[in-house]
Design a protein around this motif. Sequence first.
Motif, PDB file in Angstrom:
ATOM      1  N   ASN A 199       0.821  -1.211   0.000  1.00  0.00           N
ATOM      2  CA  ASN A 199       0.000   0.000   0.000  1.00  0.00           C
ATOM      3  C   ASN A 199       0.853   1.258   0.000  1.00  0.00           C
ATOM      4  OD1 ASN A 199      -2.347  -1.496   0.043  1.00  0.00           O
ATOM      5  ND2 ASN A 199      -2.630  -1.368   2.258  1.00  0.00           N
ATOM      6  N   LEU A 200       1.900   1.268   0.841  1.00  0.00           N
ATOM      7  CA  LEU A 200       2.711   2.489   0.900  1.00  0.00           C
ATOM      8  C   LEU A 200       3.548   2.660  -0.366  1.00  0.00           C
ATOM      9  CD1 LEU A 200       6.039   2.218   1.753  1.00  0.00           C
ATOM     10  CD2 LEU A 200       4.995   1.257   3.792  1.00  0.00           C
ATOM     11  N   PHE A 201       3.971   1.535  -0.990  1.00  0.00           N
ATOM     12  CA  PHE A 201       4.669   1.645  -2.273  1.00  0.00           C
ATOM     13  C   PHE A 201       3.749   2.264  -3.322  1.00  0.00           C
ATOM     14  CE2 PHE A 201       8.491  -1.473  -2.373  1.00  0.00           C
ATOM     15  CZ  PHE A 201       8.918  -1.014  -1.149  1.00  0.00           C
ATOM     16  N   ALA A 202       2.491   1.816  -3.349  1.00  0.00           N
ATOM     17  CA  ALA A 202       1.535   2.323  -4.332  1.00  0.00           C
ATOM     18  C   ALA A 202       1.258   3.807  -4.107  1.00  0.00           C
ATOM     19  CB  ALA A 202       0.235   1.526  -4.251  1.00  0.00           C
ATOM     20  N   LYS A 203       1.116   4.208  -2.842  1.00  0.00           N
ATOM     21  CA  LYS A 203       0.791   5.606  -2.535  1.00  0.00           C
ATOM     22  C   LYS A 203       1.952   6.551  -2.827  1.00  0.00           C
ATOM     23  CE  LYS A 203      -2.592   4.631   1.146  1.00  0.00           C
ATOM     24  NZ  LYS A 203      -2.900   4.766   2.588  1.00  0.00           N
ATOM     25  N   THR A 204       3.169   6.084  -2.565  1.00  0.00           N
ATOM     26  CA  THR A 204       4.333   6.962  -2.711  1.00  0.00           C
ATOM     27  C   THR A 204       4.994   6.857  -4.078  1.00  0.00           C
ATOM     28  OG1 THR A 204       5.826   5.272  -1.807  1.00  0.00           O
ATOM     29  CG2 THR A 204       4.811   6.800  -0.234  1.00  0.00           C
ATOM     30  N   GLY A 205       4.683   5.784  -4.813  1.00  0.00           N
ATOM     31  CA  GLY A 205       5.262   5.610  -6.136  1.00  0.00           C
ATOM     32  C   GLY A 205       6.669   5.041  -6.128  1.00  0.00           C
ATOM     33  N   VAL A 206       7.139   4.547  -4.971  1.00  0.00           N
ATOM     34  CA  VAL A 206       8.480   3.962  -4.929  1.00  0.00           C
ATOM     35  C   VAL A 206       8.418   2.536  -5.470  1.00  0.00           C
ATOM     36  CG1 VAL A 206       9.117   5.394  -2.962  1.00  0.00           C
ATOM     37  CG2 VAL A 206       8.279   3.080  -2.564  1.00  0.00           C
ATOM     38  N   LYS A 207       9.562   2.058  -5.958  1.00  0.00           N
ATOM     39  CA  LYS A 207       9.610   0.740  -6.598  1.00  0.00           C
ATOM     40  C   LYS A 207      10.271  -0.335  -5.746  1.00  0.00           C
ATOM     41  CE  LYS A 207       7.805   2.528 -10.304  1.00  0.00           C
ATOM     42  NZ  LYS A 207       6.380   2.280 -10.620  1.00  0.00           N
ATOM     43  N   ASP A 208      11.101   0.086  -4.789  1.00  0.00           N
ATOM     44  CA  ASP A 208      11.803  -0.907  -3.974  1.00  0.00           C
ATOM     45  C   ASP A 208      12.126  -0.294  -2.620  1.00  0.00           C
ATOM     46  OD1 ASP A 208      14.085   0.741  -4.339  1.00  0.00           O
ATOM     47  OD2 ASP A 208      14.647  -0.377  -6.141  1.00  0.00           O
ATOM     48  N   ARG A 209      12.761  -1.088  -1.757  1.00  0.00           N
ATOM     49  CA  ARG A 209      13.037  -0.639  -0.395  1.00  0.00           C
ATOM     50  C   ARG A 209      14.046   0.506  -0.355  1.00  0.00           C
ATOM     51  NH1 ARG A 209      10.804  -5.111   2.802  1.00  0.00           N
ATOM     52  NH2 ARG A 209      11.687  -4.423   4.793  1.00  0.00           N
ATOM     53  N   ALA A 210      15.019   0.479  -1.276  1.00  0.00           N
ATOM     54  CA  ALA A 210      16.006   1.558  -1.314  1.00  0.00           C
ATOM     55  C   ALA A 210      15.328   2.891  -1.608  1.00  0.00           C
ATOM     56  CB  ALA A 210      17.080   1.255  -2.356  1.00  0.00           C
ATOM     57  N   GLN A 211      14.407   2.895  -2.583  1.00  0.00           N
ATOM     58  CA  GLN A 211      13.662   4.119  -2.885  1.00  0.00           C
ATOM     59  C   GLN A 211      12.777   4.504  -1.702  1.00  0.00           C
ATOM     60  OE1 GLN A 211      11.495   3.879  -6.570  1.00  0.00           O
ATOM     61  NE2 GLN A 211      13.319   3.529  -7.815  1.00  0.00           N
ATOM     62  N   ALA A 212      12.231   3.510  -1.013  1.00  0.00           N
ATOM     63  CA  ALA A 212      11.376   3.791   0.145  1.00  0.00           C
ATOM     64  C   ALA A 212      12.171   4.483   1.249  1.00  0.00           C
ATOM     65  CB  ALA A 212      10.753   2.500   0.661  1.00  0.00           C
ATOM     66  N   VAL A 213      13.412   4.035   1.452  1.00  0.00           N
ATOM     67  CA  VAL A 213      14.256   4.658   2.466  1.00  0.00           C
ATOM     68  C   VAL A 213      14.553   6.109   2.103  1.00  0.00           C
ATOM     69  CG1 VAL A 213      16.545   4.625   3.527  1.00  0.00           C
ATOM     70  CG2 VAL A 213      15.275   2.490   3.232  1.00  0.00           C
ATOM     71  N   ARG A 214      14.889   6.341   0.821  1.00  0.00           N
ATOM     72  CA  ARG A 214      15.165   7.719   0.383  1.00  0.00           C
ATOM     73  C   ARG A 214      13.926   8.595   0.546  1.00  0.00           C
ATOM     74  NH1 ARG A 214      18.269   4.953  -3.613  1.00  0.00           N
ATOM     75  NH2 ARG A 214      16.586   5.053  -5.138  1.00  0.00           N
ATOM     76  N   TYR A 215      12.763   8.031   0.247  1.00  0.00           N
ATOM     77  CA  TYR A 215      11.504   8.761   0.415  1.00  0.00           C
ATOM     78  C   TYR A 215      11.306   9.116   1.893  1.00  0.00           C
ATOM     79  CZ  TYR A 215       6.442   9.589   0.584  1.00  0.00           C
ATOM     80  OH  TYR A 215       5.201  10.128   0.806  1.00  0.00           O
ATOM     81  N   ALA A 216      11.547   8.152   2.773  1.00  0.00           N
ATOM     82  CA  ALA A 216      11.360   8.381   4.210  1.00  0.00           C
ATOM     83  C   ALA A 216      12.260   9.505   4.705  1.00  0.00           C
ATOM     84  CB  ALA A 216      11.635   7.092   4.985  1.00  0.00           C
ATOM     85  N   TYR A 217      13.512   9.530   4.239  1.00  0.00           N
ATOM     86  CA  TYR A 217      14.428  10.605   4.627  1.00  0.00           C
ATOM     87  C   TYR A 217      13.944  11.948   4.089  1.00  0.00           C
ATOM     88  CZ  TYR A 217      17.853   6.947   5.836  1.00  0.00           C
ATOM     89  OH  TYR A 217      18.511   5.875   6.371  1.00  0.00           O
ATOM     90  N   ALA A 218      13.538  11.963   2.822  1.00  0.00           N
ATOM     91  CA  ALA A 218      13.130  13.205   2.173  1.00  0.00           C
ATOM     92  C   ALA A 218      11.887  13.797   2.806  1.00  0.00           C
ATOM     93  CB  ALA A 218      12.887  12.959   0.677  1.00  0.00           C
ATOM     94  N   LYS A 219      10.989  12.950   3.274  1.00  0.00           N
ATOM     95  CA  LYS A 219       9.727  13.418   3.848  1.00  0.00           C
ATOM     96  C   LYS A 219       9.788  13.572   5.372  1.00  0.00           C
ATOM     97  CE  LYS A 219       7.415  13.422  -0.059  1.00  0.00           C
ATOM     98  NZ  LYS A 219       6.888  14.678  -0.657  1.00  0.00           N
ATOM     99  N   GLY A 220      10.965  13.335   5.953  1.00  0.00           N
ATOM    100  CA  GLY A 220      11.106  13.496   7.396  1.00  0.00           C
ATOM    101  C   GLY A 220      10.446  12.396   8.206  1.00  0.00           C
ATOM    102  N   LEU A 221      10.199  11.243   7.575  1.00  0.00           N
ATOM    103  CA  LEU A 221       9.587  10.129   8.289  1.00  0.00           C
ATOM    104  C   LEU A 221      10.623   9.270   9.005  1.00  0.00           C
ATOM    105  CD1 LEU A 221       7.016   9.084   5.552  1.00  0.00           C
ATOM    106  CD2 LEU A 221       6.559  10.352   7.643  1.00  0.00           C
ATOM    107  N   ALA A 222      11.899   9.490   8.695  1.00  0.00           N
ATOM    108  CA  ALA A 222      12.994   8.769   9.340  1.00  0.00           C
ATOM    109  C   ALA A 222      14.227   9.652   9.250  1.00  0.00           C
ATOM    110  CB  ALA A 222      13.241   7.416   8.670  1.00  0.00           C
ATOM    111  N   ARG A 223      15.150   9.429  10.172  1.00  0.00           N
ATOM    112  CA  ARG A 223      16.384  10.205  10.188  1.00  0.00           C
ATOM    113  C   ARG A 223      17.492   9.426   9.499  1.00  0.00           C
ATOM    114  NH1 ARG A 223      14.444  11.441  15.477  1.00  0.00           N
ATOM    115  NH2 ARG A 223      15.467   9.577  16.283  1.00  0.00           N
ATOM    116  N   PRO A 224      18.206  10.061   8.583  1.00  0.00           N
ATOM    117  CA  PRO A 224      19.351   9.379   7.962  1.00  0.00           C
ATOM    118  C   PRO A 224      20.456   9.174   8.981  1.00  0.00           C
ATOM    119  CG  PRO A 224      19.291  11.677   7.284  1.00  0.00           C
ATOM    120  CD  PRO A 224      18.032  11.430   8.060  1.00  0.00           C
ATOM    121  N   PRO A 225      21.344   8.193   8.751  1.00  0.00           N
ATOM    122  CA  PRO A 225      22.455   7.950   9.668  1.00  0.00           C
ATOM    123  C   PRO A 225      23.305   9.195   9.835  1.00  0.00           C
ATOM    124  CG  PRO A 225      22.261   6.148   8.102  1.00  0.00           C
ATOM    125  CD  PRO A 225      21.335   7.233   7.616  1.00  0.00           C
ATOM    126  N   VAL A 226      23.797   9.384  11.052  1.00  0.00           N
ATOM    127  CA  VAL A 226      24.656  10.528  11.345  1.00  0.00           C
ATOM    128  C   VAL A 226      26.099  10.158  11.077  1.00  0.00           C
ATOM    129  CG1 VAL A 226      25.448  12.098  13.143  1.00  0.00           C
ATOM    130  CG2 VAL A 226      23.048  11.394  13.077  1.00  0.00           C
TER     131      VAL A 226
END
Length: 227
Positions: A199-226
């Motif tokens: 569902n979240l892949f369909a809503k966000t348009g990401v194709k794989d987990r790597a894109q999902a991680v980048r999306y999460a960082y870009a949208k502030g849903l997760a913090r990138p490694p320091v």
Amino acid sequence: MTEEAGRKPARVIVADDQTVVREGIVMLLGLLPGVEVVGAAGDGEEAVRLVGELAPDVVLMDLRMPRCDGVEATRRIRSEHPGTQVVILTTFADDESLFPALRAGARGYLTKDAGGDEIVRAVESVLSGDAGLSPSIQRRLLERLSEPEARPSAAEPAPDGLTARECEVLELIAEGLNNQQIARRLHVSTATVKTHINNLFAKTGVKDRAQAVRYAYAKGLARPPVG
């Protein structure tokens, strides 16, 4: 930590999936005063089971293990067996999994090249109620805690119509958890996790987990490694 002081030896379980490392630590612990090894586990699932059976004082917990990693095993142990403390074993002191493990309830950490004195100090610290953390880790932990929460607040709707649970799943994907680990963390089935991911892949348009991680960082849903 000495038996001469009238204190019973600390009962310790070692959890590490690398046989050579695990056996080496067990051998080293056997030479230390005030420490008694009562069990050894090859993964987090076995560590949780042994804690339930043996009720040790401390678990020396590797972070990266199959079936159940050190973060999830720490969370389960601290939830189900609060009398057992957890000290993390890590190859590198800057391992990004260290902070999730501390949030899960670990009280200290050791690098795998730690000497006997360091191990005794760490075990003694957590049993006395102190945190067995180096000043640099304490400083970085405080920096992490002072950062604003990444997940949107209730007043801020999640992007692209994501539900709160889908945001949670996305955050865990960004932490590097696989579907089984996410299912255990959220206490749901792996099938449910797969549904949320689809569902979240369909809503966000990401194709794989790597894109999902980048999306999460870009949208502030997760913090990138320091660092």
